[in-house]
Design a protein around this motif. Structure first.
Motif, PDB file in Angstrom:
ATOM      1  N   ARG A  71      -5.015  83.045 -25.338  1.00 18.72           N
ATOM      2  CA  ARG A  71      -4.487  82.584 -26.622  1.00 18.72           C
ATOM      3  C   ARG A  71      -2.962  82.449 -26.593  1.00 18.72           C
ATOM      4  NH1 ARG A  71      -7.509  87.020 -30.166  1.00 18.72           N
ATOM      5  NH2 ARG A  71      -7.326  88.108 -28.163  1.00 18.72           N
TER       6      ARG A  71
ATOM      7  N   ARG B   3     -12.077  93.547 -22.151  1.00 20.50           N
ATOM      8  CA  ARG B   3     -11.136  94.671 -22.303  1.00 20.50           C
ATOM      9  C   ARG B   3     -11.873  96.006 -22.170  1.00 20.50           C
ATOM     10  NH1 ARG B   3      -9.794  98.233 -26.149  1.00 20.50           N
ATOM     11  NH2 ARG B   3      -7.602  98.886 -26.372  1.00 20.50           N
TER      12      ARG B   3
ATOM     13  N   ASP C 190      -2.941  99.037 -25.607  1.00 21.19           N
ATOM     14  CA  ASP C 190      -2.825  97.677 -25.074  1.00 21.19           C
ATOM     15  C   ASP C 190      -1.490  97.472 -24.356  1.00 21.19           C
ATOM     16  OD1 ASP C 190      -5.236  96.868 -26.288  1.00 21.19           O
ATOM     17  OD2 ASP C 190      -4.192  96.385 -28.165  1.00 21.19           O
TER      18      ASP C 190
ATOM     19  N   ARG D 177       1.274  95.622 -26.403  1.00 19.77           N
ATOM     20  CA  ARG D 177       1.832  96.168 -27.655  1.00 19.77           C
ATOM     21  C   ARG D 177       3.062  97.017 -27.337  1.00 19.77           C
ATOM     22  NH1 ARG D 177      -1.453  96.034 -32.486  1.00 19.77           N
ATOM     23  NH2 ARG D 177      -3.587  95.712 -31.841  1.00 19.77           N
TER      24      ARG D 177
ATOM     25  N   VAL E 150      -6.513  97.516 -37.533  1.00 25.55           N
ATOM     26  CA  VAL E 150      -6.416  98.594 -36.556  1.00 25.55           C
ATOM     27  C   VAL E 150      -5.584  98.194 -35.337  1.00 25.55           C
ATOM     28  CG1 VAL E 150      -7.855  99.879 -34.949  1.00 25.55           C
ATOM     29  CG2 VAL E 150      -8.516  99.702 -37.321  1.00 25.55           C
TER      30      VAL E 150
ATOM     31  N   LYS F 188       0.476  93.306 -31.520  1.00 23.96           N
ATOM     32  CA  LYS F 188      -0.009  92.927 -30.179  1.00 23.96           C
ATOM     33  C   LYS F 188       0.424  91.485 -29.982  1.00 23.96           C
ATOM     34  CE  LYS F 188      -4.545  92.493 -29.376  1.00 23.96           C
ATOM     35  NZ  LYS F 188      -4.762  91.064 -29.072  1.00 23.96           N
TER      36      LYS F 188
HETATM   37  C1  LIG Z   1      -7.828  97.389 -29.702  1.00 22.65           C
HETATM   38  C2  LIG Z   1      -7.184  96.167 -30.274  1.00 22.65           C
HETATM   39  O1  LIG Z   1      -5.795  96.227 -30.160  1.00 22.65           O
HETATM   40  C3  LIG Z   1      -7.516  96.121 -31.753  1.00 22.65           C
HETATM   41  O2  LIG Z   1      -6.622  95.428 -32.484  1.00 22.65           O
HETATM   42  C4  LIG Z   1      -7.712  95.070 -29.409  1.00 22.65           C
HETATM   43  O3  LIG Z   1      -6.994  94.954 -28.238  1.00 22.65           O
HETATM   44  C5  LIG Z   1      -7.927  93.803 -30.040  1.00 22.65           C
HETATM   45  O4  LIG Z   1      -8.178  92.756 -29.111  1.00 22.65           O
HETATM   46  P1  LIG Z   1      -8.556  91.326 -29.656  1.00 22.65           P
HETATM   47  O5  LIG Z   1      -9.088  90.582 -28.478  1.00 22.65           O
HETATM   48  O6  LIG Z   1      -7.322  90.708 -30.216  1.00 22.65           O
HETATM   49  O7  LIG Z   1      -9.608  91.568 -30.713  1.00 22.65           O
END
Ligand SMILES: C[C@](O)(CO)[C@H](O)COP(=O)(O)O
Ligand SMILES: Nc1ccn([C@@H]2O[C@H](COP(=O)(O)OP(=O)(O)OP(=O)(O)O)[C@@H](O)[C@H]2O)c(=O)n1
Length: 228
Positions: free
Chosen positions: A15, A83, A104, A107, A158, A208
């Protein structure tokens, strides 16, 4: 209160559309993954960092860790398809059986203050996650027509790091693996085996980096930190 941390950094970053692993993108001259790792490197409670990488990028990552003097890395393990698979591979490398954090690689703005709050809550409750209250009105839709407006007062967005007793999160991952269940975070795996998960009010800046827009937000966060 010591802990180990597993940092999944083996995603494709599709993305982000950067053409390289997004964790290698530089923010004010420092690669994203280095910024994330430095938070834990500088936290005296962190006794070890397990990084999960794509095998094809091992040399590149190892060179970065040595160039930026990241010394707390205890293992560099290979990632998996999702993941969740990458995190599970990382968890299997945890050495000390008390508290583990899962954070992550993408982050970089988590603070040591928040980490400590999460560790304390996880120690007491078994699992603790950072989250922020949802600010937008949320609609549930099908084929782009609204089905329902969801009651917002109980909704949280979250983040990571998510903190756990090692045995609990390992059991949750093993059960998910057995059931072929894939969740979008690690706490959801604990929830499905009946574990209680405590929410710690997080910080909206703990983003993130997922899409190109997030690079703009990241630059803004970094600039505001320099000024304040
Ligand atoms: C755990 C997490 O950060 C939740 O926000 C996760 O990495 C989300 O990943 P996503 O692929 O963006 O759902
Ligand atoms: N198979 C995977 C997928 C993701 N991650 C890591 O998990 C974190 C959160 O994932 P996300 O931001 O969704 O990253 P990607 O999966 O790389 O993004 P995309 O879905 O856009 O490809 C990232 O640090 C990413 O590198 C991982 O270690 N292994």
């Amino acid at each position: 209160m010591m802990y180990e941390v597993v940092i999944p950094a083996a995603g494709q970053g599709k993305r982000m559309k950067a053409g390289v692993n997004k964790q290698l993108i530089e923010l004010q001259n420092e690669p994203l993954i280095v910024r994330t790792l430095k938070v834990f490197e500088n936290d005296e409670w962190c006794r070890g960092i397990i990084v999960v990488i794509n095998e094809a990028e091992r040399t590149q990552f190892e060179q970065l860790f040595s160039r930026f003097h990241i010394k707390k890395i205890t293992a560099i393990v290979s990632g998996g398809k999702e993941r969740q698979h990458s995190v599970y591979n990382g968890l299997k490398a945890v050495k000390n059986g008390d508290i583990v954090l899962i954070h992550d690689g993408a982050r970089p703005f988590v603070t040591i203050e928040h980490i400590h709050e999460l560790v304390k809550e996880a120690k007491e409750h078994g699992a603790a996650i950072p989250a922020v209250r949802v600010k937008d009105t949320i609609k549930k839709a099908r084929d782009q027509f609204v089905e329902e407006t969801v009651e917002r007062s109980s909704l949280w967005a979250v983040q990571t790091p998510q903190a756990f007793h090692v045995s609990l999160v390992l059991r949750a991952h093993e059960q998910a693996q057995k059931d072929g269940y894939i969740g979008t975070d690690d706490a959801s795996l604990v929830e499905r085996i009946g574990g209680k998960v405590k929410i710690v009010e997080g910080d909206y800046r703990n983003i993130k980096l997922t899409t190109p827009d997030d690079l703009l937000f990241a630059e803004a966060i970094l600039s505001s930190w320099v000024i304040s």
